[in-house]
Design a protein around this motif. Sequence first.
Motif, short mmCIF file in Angstrom:
data_model
loop_
_atom_site.label_atom_id
_atom_site.label_comp_id
_atom_site.label_asym_id
_atom_site.label_seq_id
_atom_site.Cartn_x
_atom_site.Cartn_y
_atom_site.Cartn_z
N ALA A 87 0.83 -1.21 0.00
CA ALA A 87 0.00 0.00 0.00
C ALA A 87 0.86 1.26 0.00
CB ALA A 87 -0.92 0.00 1.22
N ALA A 88 1.96 1.22 0.75
CA ALA A 88 2.81 2.41 0.86
C ALA A 88 3.57 2.70 -0.43
CB ALA A 88 3.80 2.24 2.01
N VAL A 89 4.05 1.66 -1.11
CA VAL A 89 4.88 1.92 -2.29
C VAL A 89 4.07 2.41 -3.48
CG1 VAL A 89 6.68 0.30 -1.61
CG2 VAL A 89 4.80 -0.49 -3.08
N ARG A 90 2.77 2.32 -3.41
CA ARG A 90 1.97 2.88 -4.51
C ARG A 90 2.18 4.39 -4.64
NH1 ARG A 90 -2.30 -0.43 -2.11
NH2 ARG A 90 -2.31 -2.46 -3.16
N VAL A 91 2.61 5.01 -3.53
CA VAL A 91 2.87 6.45 -3.55
C VAL A 91 4.18 6.75 -4.26
CG1 VAL A 91 3.13 8.50 -2.08
CG2 VAL A 91 1.61 6.63 -1.38
N PHE A 92 5.07 5.76 -4.32
CA PHE A 92 6.39 5.94 -4.94
C PHE A 92 6.58 4.87 -6.01
CE2 PHE A 92 6.71 7.26 -0.47
CZ PHE A 92 7.09 8.58 -0.63
N PRO A 93 5.92 5.00 -7.14
CA PRO A 93 5.94 3.92 -8.14
C PRO A 93 7.33 3.60 -8.66
CG PRO A 93 4.95 5.93 -9.02
CD PRO A 93 5.07 6.12 -7.55
N VAL A 94 8.27 4.53 -8.62
CA VAL A 94 9.61 4.24 -9.12
C VAL A 94 10.31 3.22 -8.22
CG1 VAL A 94 10.78 6.08 -7.86
CG2 VAL A 94 11.71 5.30 -10.04
N TRP A 95 9.89 3.13 -6.96
CA TRP A 95 10.47 2.16 -6.04
C TRP A 95 9.71 0.83 -6.04
CZ3 TRP A 95 10.99 5.67 -1.06
CH2 TRP A 95 11.92 6.69 -1.32
N ASP A 96 8.64 0.76 -6.73
CA ASP A 96 7.66 -0.32 -6.55
C ASP A 96 8.27 -1.71 -6.72
OD1 ASP A 96 4.85 -1.05 -6.15
OD2 ASP A 96 4.98 -1.80 -8.20
N ALA A 97 8.92 -1.98 -7.83
CA ALA A 97 9.39 -3.34 -8.12
C ALA A 97 10.40 -3.83 -7.09
CB ALA A 97 9.99 -3.41 -9.52
N ALA A 98 11.39 -3.00 -6.78
CA ALA A 98 12.44 -3.43 -5.86
C ALA A 98 11.90 -3.64 -4.45
CB ALA A 98 13.57 -2.41 -5.84
N VAL A 99 11.10 -2.70 -3.97
CA VAL A 99 10.60 -2.81 -2.60
C VAL A 99 9.66 -4.00 -2.46
CG1 VAL A 99 9.29 -1.64 -0.79
CG2 VAL A 99 10.90 -0.35 -2.19
N ARG A 100 8.78 -4.17 -3.43
CA ARG A 100 7.88 -5.33 -3.40
C ARG A 100 8.66 -6.64 -3.39
NH1 ARG A 100 2.42 -5.07 -5.10
NH2 ARG A 100 1.65 -2.94 -5.41
N ALA A 101 9.67 -6.74 -4.23
CA ALA A 101 10.44 -7.98 -4.34
C ALA A 101 11.19 -8.30 -3.06
CB ALA A 101 11.42 -7.89 -5.51
N VAL A 102 11.77 -7.28 -2.44
CA VAL A 102 12.50 -7.51 -1.20
C VAL A 102 11.55 -7.87 -0.06
CG1 VAL A 102 13.97 -6.42 0.55
CG2 VAL A 102 14.48 -6.12 -1.88
N ALA A 103 10.40 -7.20 0.02
CA ALA A 103 9.42 -7.55 1.05
C ALA A 103 8.92 -8.98 0.88
CB ALA A 103 8.24 -6.57 1.01
N ALA A 104 8.79 -9.41 -0.37
CA ALA A 104 8.30 -10.77 -0.65
C ALA A 104 9.38 -11.83 -0.44
CB ALA A 104 7.79 -10.85 -2.08
N ALA A 105 10.65 -11.43 -0.40
CA ALA A 105 11.75 -12.39 -0.39
C ALA A 105 11.70 -13.39 0.76
CB ALA A 105 13.08 -11.65 -0.41
N PRO A 106 11.44 -12.99 2.01
CA PRO A 106 11.40 -14.00 3.08
C PRO A 106 10.31 -15.04 2.86
CG PRO A 106 11.57 -11.80 4.01
CD PRO A 106 11.27 -11.63 2.56
N GLY A 107 9.18 -14.63 2.31
CA GLY A 107 8.12 -15.59 2.04
C GLY A 107 8.51 -16.57 0.96
N VAL A 108 9.13 -16.08 -0.11
CA VAL A 108 9.61 -16.96 -1.17
C VAL A 108 10.66 -17.91 -0.62
CG1 VAL A 108 10.76 -17.04 -3.41
CG2 VAL A 108 9.09 -15.24 -2.94
N TRP A 109 11.57 -17.37 0.18
CA TRP A 109 12.62 -18.20 0.77
C TRP A 109 12.04 -19.29 1.67
CZ3 TRP A 109 17.34 -19.83 2.68
CH2 TRP A 109 18.44 -19.54 1.88
N THR A 110 11.07 -18.93 2.50
CA THR A 110 10.49 -19.91 3.41
C THR A 110 9.78 -21.02 2.63
OG1 THR A 110 10.19 -18.23 5.12
CG2 THR A 110 8.91 -20.26 5.34
N SER A 111 9.02 -20.65 1.61
CA SER A 111 8.35 -21.66 0.80
C SER A 111 9.37 -22.57 0.13
CB SER A 111 7.47 -20.99 -0.25
OG SER A 111 6.41 -20.28 0.36
#
Length: 355
Positions: free
Chosen positions: A298-322
Amino acid sequence: MPRWRDSLATSAGTVHPGHVTSFSLRAADLEPPVPLRLHPAADQADRAARDFLYRHAIVDPELGDDYLAETDFGAMVGCMYPDARPEMLPLLAQWMALWSVADDQLEALAPQLSTPELDALCARLTGLLTPPGTTEDSVLGTAVGHAWQALAARTSPEWQARFRRAWHEYVDGCRWEAVQARAGRTPTVAEYLDQRPRYLGAHIAIVLTEAALDIELPEPVVDDPLLRSALDSGIELIAISNDLLSAEVELGQGSTLNLVPILAAQESCSLGEATELLVARYRRRLADYRDAVSAVEAAVRVFPVWDAAVRAVAAAPGVWTSGQLAWSAGNARYSERRADFNRGVPDHLRALLDL
């Protein structure tokens, strides 16, 4: 191909029947944070990892190839970095395979050392991430230098600085683990969870996500509280699932630096009851993690230029755990075969002290 590998494309909960333990069965019941996916280049990455270990004389192929083939570090990085650029996956597999050998040796050696020896070894380890063009005078140092420089050649100085910080945190965490083991001390759950991400190398794994995807976190958001909340709760998922998977082996080796026996001691309960408590804690932290990731999105929608990197890093622990749940449950690395393999590997860590 290992039999357990067949399940990677469809399920994170299937284990190799030859290596099932009560703890890994419970870990296999944990809900993966995200759907499991396997990188199509996993086979090539596994071959690259094994060739790297043999080329650098880390492992004798005649003594270790069967174990390494079944352990399958290509599958490890393939399901933990399923969207990695194809050219990066072999480099990630090489790093993870080399790191696993060094980490096992460090866990065994460090508690035996005096404080000055431990300090000297940690100083040598933190210095292994050498600048491009420099050389090391040890087998392990040369291999780490080559693996590191291959990653550094494809990343920015800012990323390299974050990786070095994560590496130094890892070494400091290993020092803490060695001191606890040497003293025969059982830490509290809170103390342990404060240190476990460091010597588990969870922060290294997360930073590698950026290199794998050819993205980079903008410096202003590296320590953003929303992102940190997602990473902290997600990294705890990695720690809980890893400790459930490794508890049987570690207890068999006489180690109690694991969440299962630590929680059993703190709560005055059995190992089985502690396991159930950990499963419940995993479920709570999974809910926390998903809420935190939603807040980041929700927060990164305000900063679309950061969107891909921030989303990917936030998702990384979940991907790693799976990925960890799929790769680790029933894997040879989490069985008595790991000790047999390690006995045939030269003591590269002790060699660092002899130089």
